[in-house]
Design a protein around this motif. Structure first.
Motif, short mmCIF file in Angstrom:
data_model
loop_
_atom_site.label_atom_id
_atom_site.label_comp_id
_atom_site.label_asym_id
_atom_site.label_seq_id
_atom_site.Cartn_x
_atom_site.Cartn_y
_atom_site.Cartn_z
N THR A 304 0.83 -1.21 0.00
CA THR A 304 0.00 0.00 0.00
C THR A 304 0.86 1.26 0.00
O THR A 304 0.58 2.22 -0.73
CB THR A 304 -0.92 0.00 1.23
OG1 THR A 304 -1.73 -1.18 1.23
CG2 THR A 304 -1.83 1.23 1.22
N ALA A 305 1.90 1.25 0.82
CA ALA A 305 2.81 2.40 0.85
C ALA A 305 3.49 2.58 -0.50
O ALA A 305 3.69 3.71 -0.96
CB ALA A 305 3.85 2.21 1.95
N SER A 306 3.83 1.48 -1.16
CA SER A 306 4.47 1.55 -2.48
C SER A 306 3.54 2.17 -3.51
O SER A 306 3.97 2.96 -4.36
CB SER A 306 4.90 0.16 -2.94
OG SER A 306 5.81 -0.41 -2.03
N TYR A 307 2.25 1.81 -3.44
CA TYR A 307 1.28 2.41 -4.36
C TYR A 307 1.22 3.92 -4.15
O TYR A 307 1.20 4.70 -5.12
CB TYR A 307 -0.11 1.81 -4.14
CG TYR A 307 -0.25 0.37 -4.61
CD1 TYR A 307 0.51 -0.11 -5.66
CD2 TYR A 307 -1.16 -0.49 -3.99
CE1 TYR A 307 0.38 -1.43 -6.08
CE2 TYR A 307 -1.29 -1.81 -4.41
CZ TYR A 307 -0.52 -2.27 -5.45
OH TYR A 307 -0.64 -3.57 -5.87
N ALA A 308 1.18 4.35 -2.90
CA ALA A 308 1.10 5.78 -2.60
C ALA A 308 2.33 6.51 -3.11
O ALA A 308 2.24 7.58 -3.73
CB ALA A 308 0.95 5.99 -1.09
N ILE A 309 3.50 5.91 -2.89
CA ILE A 309 4.74 6.53 -3.36
C ILE A 309 4.79 6.54 -4.88
O ILE A 309 5.19 7.53 -5.51
CB ILE A 309 5.96 5.78 -2.79
CG1 ILE A 309 6.02 5.97 -1.27
CG2 ILE A 309 7.25 6.26 -3.43
CD1 ILE A 309 7.08 5.12 -0.58
#
Length: 323
Positions: A304-309
């Protein structure tokens, strides 16, 4: 729950659209002749919208030679003016009555035929005294703090480091990848600052955004056989060379003090590394905390953090290519 919190954190850190803008304001007071000086300054804004230009405080005996010229940016005002001084400025006070918009202000005083003096102005000390001769400690302290501020507030560099940690995760592998990134951008920073290297700013900013997107995609995919997964330190080194041009651009906006260039370069780079180390440790602690609370949530949290980044990096990439 942990996945949601981590995603919110990542989005909050990615929010500013003006990535890599050097947040501290600056003042440059440069002598042109026995009586004539130029005054240039950047005034960060606390909020978007119209604002009055605040003219810096000048030493006693100095006055503006005309109306200041004002230029507006999305998050700051840029001012310039000609100044006439009746005598020497040694011992005079220069700076701001109060620092507006948050953050620190870098002050650069450049007398003719004498070393440049650099100061960091803060909310508690918004004025500085011009010395007859600047101290080396003053340069070390000012540029170290500037380096820390740049990595912590330069959002694209920050997201690259976070994405690199999310990709690698393991302690020794993280250390190798971050070290490679550090060595690479240090080489480029020194080369550009010493006039040995140079690239146009717009392509550099686009490649920096691309580096964020690439790491985010590799992290989200989870393909252990990819080149980036197998050789993260190589990827970190190659992109670190490009990120170094971004660091150099920030440093060039402030300027290097004559006679203290090596000290300024080393202290700025040490500040960048100190801020970078703090970010790496913070991300590793968050990941370890999620793993201990609920190990099954670790992989979805990272994804999820990777998607946001990745979304943020993609926005920056498009904006820098067509904006």
């Amino acid at each position: 729950m942990s996945r949601r919190l981590f995603a919110i954190l990542a989005l909050a850190m990615a929010a500013p659209a003006a990535a890599d803008e050097l947040r501290p304001g600056y003042i440059e007071f440069a002598q042109q002749s026995a009586r004539d000086w130029t005054l240039n300054w950047k005034q960060p804004l606390a909020a978007p919208g119209p604002a009055a230009l605040v003219v810096p405080v000048l030493p006693t005996g100095c006055a503006l030679a005309g109306e200041p010229v004002k230029r507006s940016l999305p998050s700051a005002l840029i001012g310039s003016a000609e100044v006439t001084c009746a005598g020497a400025v040694d011992g005079g006070r220069v700076g701001l009555e109060a620092i507006l918009g948050g953050g620190d202000v870098m002050l650069r005083v450049a007398p003719l035929y004498r070393p440049v003096q650099s100061f960091r102005l803060t909310a508690t000390e918004p004025l500085a005294t011009i010395a007859a001769k600047p101290s080396s400690w003053q340069v070390w302290q000012s540029y170290f703090v500037l380096g820390v501020a740049h990595i912590l507030e330069g959002w694209d560099h920050l997201l690259f480091v976070i994405a690199l940690v999310l990709l690698v995760r393991r302690g020794w592998a993280v250390a190798k990848a971050v070290t490679a990134f550090t060595v690479a951008h240090s080489l480029t920073l020194a080369g550009v600052s010493l006039g040995l290297l140079g690239l146009p700013g717009r392509p550099v900013e686009a490649v920096i955004a691309l580096s964020i997107v690439l790491l985010a995609m590799e992290t989200a995919r989870g393909d252990q056989s990819s080149f980036t997964r197998r050789w993260p330190w190589v990827v970190a080194f190659l992109f670190g060379l490009i990120h170094g041009f971004g660091f150099a651009g920030a440093l060039r906006a402030i300027g290097l003090p004559e006679g203290e260039v090596p000290a300024a370069l080393v202290s700025f780079n040490l500040g960048v590394e100190a801020g970078q180390l703090a970010v790496v440790l913070a991300v590793l602690l968050v990941l370890e905390g999620v793993r201990r609370l609920r190990e099954a949530a670790l992989a979805p949290t990272i994804r999820t953090a990777s998607y946001a980044i990745g979304v943020t990096g993609s926005y920056w990439l498009i904006d820098r290519l067509v904006g």
